[in-house]
Motif scaffolding. Structure first.
Motif, PDB file in Angstrom:
ATOM      1  N   TRP A 448       0.842  -1.208   0.000  1.00 21.25           N
ATOM      2  CA  TRP A 448       0.000   0.000   0.000  1.00 21.25           C
ATOM      3  C   TRP A 448       0.876   1.257   0.000  1.00 21.25           C
ATOM      4  O   TRP A 448       0.640   2.189  -0.782  1.00 21.25           O
ATOM      5  CB  TRP A 448      -0.903  -0.021   1.233  1.00 21.25           C
ATOM      6  CG  TRP A 448      -2.087   0.913   1.109  1.00 21.25           C
ATOM      7  CD1 TRP A 448      -2.069   2.276   1.223  1.00 21.25           C
ATOM      8  CD2 TRP A 448      -3.438   0.553   0.821  1.00 21.25           C
ATOM      9  NE1 TRP A 448      -3.326   2.786   1.041  1.00 21.25           N
ATOM     10  CE2 TRP A 448      -4.193   1.747   0.782  1.00 21.25           C
ATOM     11  CE3 TRP A 448      -4.094  -0.647   0.617  1.00 21.25           C
ATOM     12  CZ2 TRP A 448      -5.561   1.767   0.529  1.00 21.25           C
ATOM     13  CZ3 TRP A 448      -5.467  -0.631   0.363  1.00 21.25           C
ATOM     14  CH2 TRP A 448      -6.176   0.561   0.326  1.00 21.25           C
ATOM     15  N   GLN A 451       3.068   1.508  -3.315  1.00 20.45           N
ATOM     16  CA  GLN A 451       2.282   1.892  -4.484  1.00 20.45           C
ATOM     17  C   GLN A 451       1.585   3.244  -4.308  1.00 20.45           C
ATOM     18  O   GLN A 451       0.841   3.678  -5.185  1.00 20.45           O
ATOM     19  CB  GLN A 451       1.246   0.805  -4.783  1.00 20.45           C
ATOM     20  CG  GLN A 451       1.866  -0.533  -5.160  1.00 20.45           C
ATOM     21  CD  GLN A 451       0.868  -1.682  -5.133  1.00 20.45           C
ATOM     22  OE1 GLN A 451      -0.345  -1.452  -5.055  1.00 20.45           O
ATOM     23  NE2 GLN A 451       1.366  -2.910  -5.191  1.00 20.45           N
ATOM     24  N   LYS A 453      -0.946   4.276  -2.525  1.00 23.59           N
ATOM     25  CA  LYS A 453      -2.404   4.286  -2.631  1.00 23.59           C
ATOM     26  C   LYS A 453      -2.980   5.267  -1.619  1.00 23.59           C
ATOM     27  O   LYS A 453      -2.453   5.414  -0.512  1.00 23.59           O
ATOM     28  CB  LYS A 453      -2.965   2.888  -2.321  1.00 23.59           C
ATOM     29  CG  LYS A 453      -2.614   1.798  -3.317  1.00 23.59           C
ATOM     30  CD  LYS A 453      -3.253   0.488  -2.875  1.00 23.59           C
ATOM     31  CE  LYS A 453      -2.881  -0.675  -3.775  1.00 23.59           C
ATOM     32  NZ  LYS A 453      -3.483  -1.937  -3.286  1.00 23.59           N
ATOM     33  N   ASP A 543      -9.828   0.046   4.174  1.00 23.89           N
ATOM     34  CA  ASP A 543      -8.828  -0.270   3.147  1.00 23.89           C
ATOM     35  C   ASP A 543      -8.502  -1.760   3.095  1.00 23.89           C
ATOM     36  O   ASP A 543      -8.365  -2.342   2.021  1.00 23.89           O
ATOM     37  CB  ASP A 543      -7.542   0.526   3.415  1.00 23.89           C
ATOM     38  CG  ASP A 543      -7.777   2.029   3.353  1.00 23.89           C
ATOM     39  OD1 ASP A 543      -8.530   2.458   2.454  1.00 23.89           O
ATOM     40  OD2 ASP A 543      -7.237   2.756   4.209  1.00 23.89           O
ATOM     41  N   PHE A 574      -9.364   0.507  -4.268  1.00 23.79           N
ATOM     42  CA  PHE A 574      -8.114  -0.105  -3.815  1.00 23.79           C
ATOM     43  C   PHE A 574      -8.299  -1.117  -2.675  1.00 23.79           C
ATOM     44  O   PHE A 574      -7.321  -1.697  -2.212  1.00 23.79           O
ATOM     45  CB  PHE A 574      -7.145   0.991  -3.344  1.00 23.79           C
ATOM     46  CG  PHE A 574      -6.771   1.956  -4.418  1.00 23.79           C
ATOM     47  CD1 PHE A 574      -5.980   1.556  -5.473  1.00 23.79           C
ATOM     48  CD2 PHE A 574      -7.236   3.266  -4.376  1.00 23.79           C
ATOM     49  CE1 PHE A 574      -5.635   2.456  -6.478  1.00 23.79           C
ATOM     50  CE2 PHE A 574      -6.900   4.171  -5.370  1.00 23.79           C
ATOM     51  CZ  PHE A 574      -6.094   3.759  -6.430  1.00 23.79           C
TER      52      PHE A 574
END
Length: 799
Positions: A448, A451, A453, A543, A574
């Motif tokens: 996470w 990347q 996000k 998440d 996501f």
């Protein structure tokens, strides 16, 4: 959530010796025991190290009385046949054996009987095609069973059939034998009966004085001719299966298995492992000789013994015709006692570590016993006690499941039942599962961040929700994963069980530093994390959604339905589900002990044969194997999370009874809202050796998190992949789908398994059926039989 487990792990506080060592109950058998088993004989046997002795039920005097009766009848028949009297064409009725007298039997009621195993007369022939011989044999058996039962004998050995072939044209005796055993079980209504059967082949019966078989009027030497042909390895198992099937899997009927000098293929060893073994019988021919001339077992025999002695109820061991009990002729003379600590030379392995060839085995069995040890020493017993003291230690899984092998448990109803703390505690005894969950969460957090996000928290922390938190082990692991990766998290613990909710709050105060948001709610009704800063949109998204809702078949505790219901809180673009997918797998098995247990339950429980049970499978045989003990297990279906939003939208429209729904589900009464969670599979299993299907063994595999190039974090309960994916994981026992009636199939058959996951929008259940086929041409198959359709609808999981 793991499947229901007993408190098996609590019995690990025993001493190291008690922890691993199975008890060897060793008996002594003489086929021609010269003396009655008196208190003195028993004491001498116990001093030598034996636990029990066998005793014939009737005496040589009774034997001669029966022979006189048979001879007189045959003489009468012969005289009638030779006379020319036209009125003498009808044979006289079969003679009746008179009742026993004191000289006919060495047995009498008394305290010593508890240490005796009665042995029925081996000279009878229940399989004889001569009505006279089979009738007299049945009379002898019934008289012996009735008298032994009257005396209070608890265990009895009955010599096996004299001919094991049920398929040959010239013999139909196996059905007569089976019928006689069925009658014996009725006569001795409390006795445990063991049928003495060789592991394979025909045991070479030494010429018995007064054997009834030669008296048969159509007696031939066909048995000797057959012995020269190729041995049918599974023929004796086939005969046993026929006998116990006629006796309807009677729980008092078991096997006394004769071990040969040369062990058969492992597939046959595994087949006998699954059967109810009461005794393992060893003769001098079973043993090799080491350099000192002492009897020892081959490595293969030692491995077989170690495996069989790990059964939930280990078989007793019977040493047959290894010499008399020491000290009977001279009680004052000292003889060795089998204490498990012999000299190294006594138990040194033989020069060869494998079983001899068939020719060597045959030659060795004919040789007179030549050894350097003194005859007064019970050499075979000394060696067996040594093996007892040197059994390999139990594995972690064997320790955890000790006493719970083949113990049937109904699966959990997680949505309708609130679990007790002790049930959660058993789940939490498995460190492997929680270590793997922690790895999966840590990988997800690292990815996470890597990347970049966006998170669902105003503070920038990754929002983690543990759906179905129980007592909080996954919450602890999520916090640990945050510390390990350095990624800030906001943790929500959602639990519907009001009792566990109390404990979660206490953990938050005392262990988690108050950083966890504890919510009392069914996960499907939870609206998501509360955002106090946004009154117009008070609930945020999650998440990473973590759950442990998996059952023994993956989806059998309604993980798909639960995660469908909570998916609305997951960040749509996501969001990550841990687990992300799981698959159900199955294979057909022979499980006679489970079948007998379920049949017994069915007397009072009408759903017993339709319940998929959680069970630590142990005394079973995998029927479809590529190589021995490597079962062919096939995938039935898969579930993936999160689902596409369009799928959930269709389900919601159907649930509302709108244009898309309205009573049109595959099951009557449903509106189709849960239709996307139905499944069907049909799998084919090739079975080389004949067998009986008692049910299906079910397993699952799960991908907790797929890290791409970093690899997957996976769980597996499949016996062929568990070591590679989640070694020593003990949270889940397999699931067992029983067949109401066993399905028999011959060599080189194909089994086809059809299984459905069904729903009517109120509950979920399974239906299953097994069909057996055989090829009758290059492209044509014939269906040999099929099971009833099993259905767990009455005991299905309520949504």
């Amino acid at each position: 959530m793991a499947s229901s487990q007993p408190l098996a792990g609590e019995a690990d506080s025993s001493s190291p010796l008690e922890e691993f060592m199975p008890t060897f109950y060793i008996g002594h058998h003489e086929s021609k025991r010269p003396l009655p088993v008196t208190d003195f004989v028993l004491r001498q046997a116990q001093d030598a190290g034996y636990d029990m002795l066998t005793s014939p039920i009737t005496s040589p005097y009774f034997h001669s009385r029966v022979l006189t009766l048979v001879s007189a009848y045959l003489a009468e028949i012969s005289q009638l046949d030779s006379s020319n009297d036209p009125n003498s064409t009808r044979a006289p009725p079969t003679p009746i054996i008179p009742p026993l007298t004191p000289v006919d039997t060495p047995l009498t009621p008394g305290d010593t009987l508890s240490q005796l195993i009665a042995y029925c007369s081996p000279w009878i022939d229940l399989c004889s095609s001569d009505p006279l011989i089979s009738n007299i044999s049945r009379q002898v058996l019934n008289i012996e069973i009735a008298y032994a039962s009257f005396c209070g004998v608890g265990n009895i050995i009955i010599p096996g059939p004299r001919n094991y072939s049920s398929g040959s044209k010239d013999n139909n005796g196996i059905i007569q034998y089976a019928r006689a055993i069925q009658e014996a079980l009725t006569i001795g209504s409390y006795m445990q009966m063991a049928i003495h059967i060789p592991m394979y082949g025909q045991e070479e019966v030494k010429d018995m004085t007064g054997d009834l078989q030669p008296f048969a009027r159509n007696h031939s030497s066909s048995g000797k001719q057959k012995a020269s042909k190729e041995i049918d390895l599974f023929e004796t198992w086939d005969a046993w299966n026929f006998i116990r099937s006629v006796c309807k899997y009677n729980s008092r009927l078991s096997v006394a298995l004769g071990l040969p000098r040369q062990l058969p293929v492992e597939s046959l060893q595994s087949r006998w492992f699954a059967e109810p073994l009461r005794l393992l019988s060893f003769t001098p021919a079973t043993f090799l000789k080491n350099k000192g001339g002492h009897p020892v077992l081959s490595k293969a025999h030692q491995n077989l013994l170690s495996r069989y002695m790990r059964l939930k109820q280990p078989p007793w061991l019977l040493l047959s015709d290894v010499g008399p009990v020491p000290g009977l002729d001279d009680p004052i003379q000292l003889s060795a006692t089998a204490d498990g600590f012999p000299s190294p030379s006594t138990v040194a392995d033989a020069s060869r570590s494998v079983s001899p060839t068939p020719a060597e085995a045959a030659d060795a069995s004919k040789e007179p016993s030549k050894s350097k040890y003194k005859s007064k020493d019970p050499a075979h017993l000394i060696y067996m006690r040594y093996l007892q003291r040197n059994q390999p230690p139990r594995t972690a899984i064997e320790k955890f499941g000790s006493g719970y092998q083949d113990y049937l448990q109904a699966p959990l109803q997680p949505l309708t039942d609130n679990l007790e703390s002790v049930t959660y505690e058993v789940f939490e005894k498995d460190p492997v599962k929680y270590d793997w969950y922690e790895r999966a969460i840590a990988q997800a957090l690292s990815d996470w961040t890597r990347q970049s996000k966006p998170t669902s928290s105003p503070s920038g922390a990754v929002v983690i929700a543990v759906a179905g938190s129980g007592r909080g082990p996954l919450v602890t692991r999520a916090l640990r994963a945050s510390q390990m990766t350095g990624v800030d998290v906001e943790v929500w613990a959602v639990e519907k069980n009001p009792n566990a909710y109390v404990l979660l709050q206490r953990h938050n105060e005392m262990d988690w530093g108050g950083v966890v948001n504890v919510i009392k709610s069914d996960m499907r009704a939870w609206k998501g994390p509360l955002l106090s800063s946004k009154p117009e949109s008070p609930h945020g998204k999650v998440d990473i959604l973590v759950s442990e809702l998996l059952g023994s078949f993956g989806d059998n505790e309604l993980s798909p339905e639960c995660l469908d219901g909570v998916q609305h809180v997951l960040a749509p673009q996501f969001g990550i589900s841990i687990p992300s997918s799981y698959t159900a797998h199955l294979t057909p098995i022979l499980a006679p002990r489970l079948h007998a247990d379920i049949a017994h339950r069915a007397v009072t429980d009408t759903t017993a044969t339709e319940t998929p049970y959680v069970v630590m499978l142990h005394a079973i045989d995998y029927l479809a194997t590529s190589v021995p003990d490597h079962p062919r297990i096939q995938q039935a279906w898969e579930f993936v999370h999160p689902l596409p939003a369009s799928t959930l939208a269709v389900a919601e429209a159907r649930r509302g009874g709108g244009v898309s729904g309205g009573g049109g589900g595959s099951m009557s009464g449903g509106d189709g809202a849960n239709e996307h969670n139905t499944r069907y599979s049909r799998t084919k299993f090739v079975c080389r050796d004949r067998g009986v299907v008692n049910g299906l063994a079910g397993y699952f595999e799960a991908v907790l998190y797929d890290g791409g190039e970093q690899g997957k974090v996976e769980l597996s309960t499949r016996p062929d992949t568990i070591d590679a994916k989640s070694k020593d994981m003990i949270s889940w026992f397999p699931i067992f789908f029983p067949l109401e009636n066993p399905l028999y199939y011959p060599d080189d058959s194909e089994l086809e398994v059809s299984i459905w996951r069904q729903t009517d929008d109120r509950k979920v259940w399974y239906e299953w059926i097994v069909e057996a086929f055989v090829m009758i041409g290059p492209e044509k198959r014939m269906r040999l039989g099929m099971s009833e359709v099993g259905s767990s609808r009455k005991v299905g999981c309520l949504m």
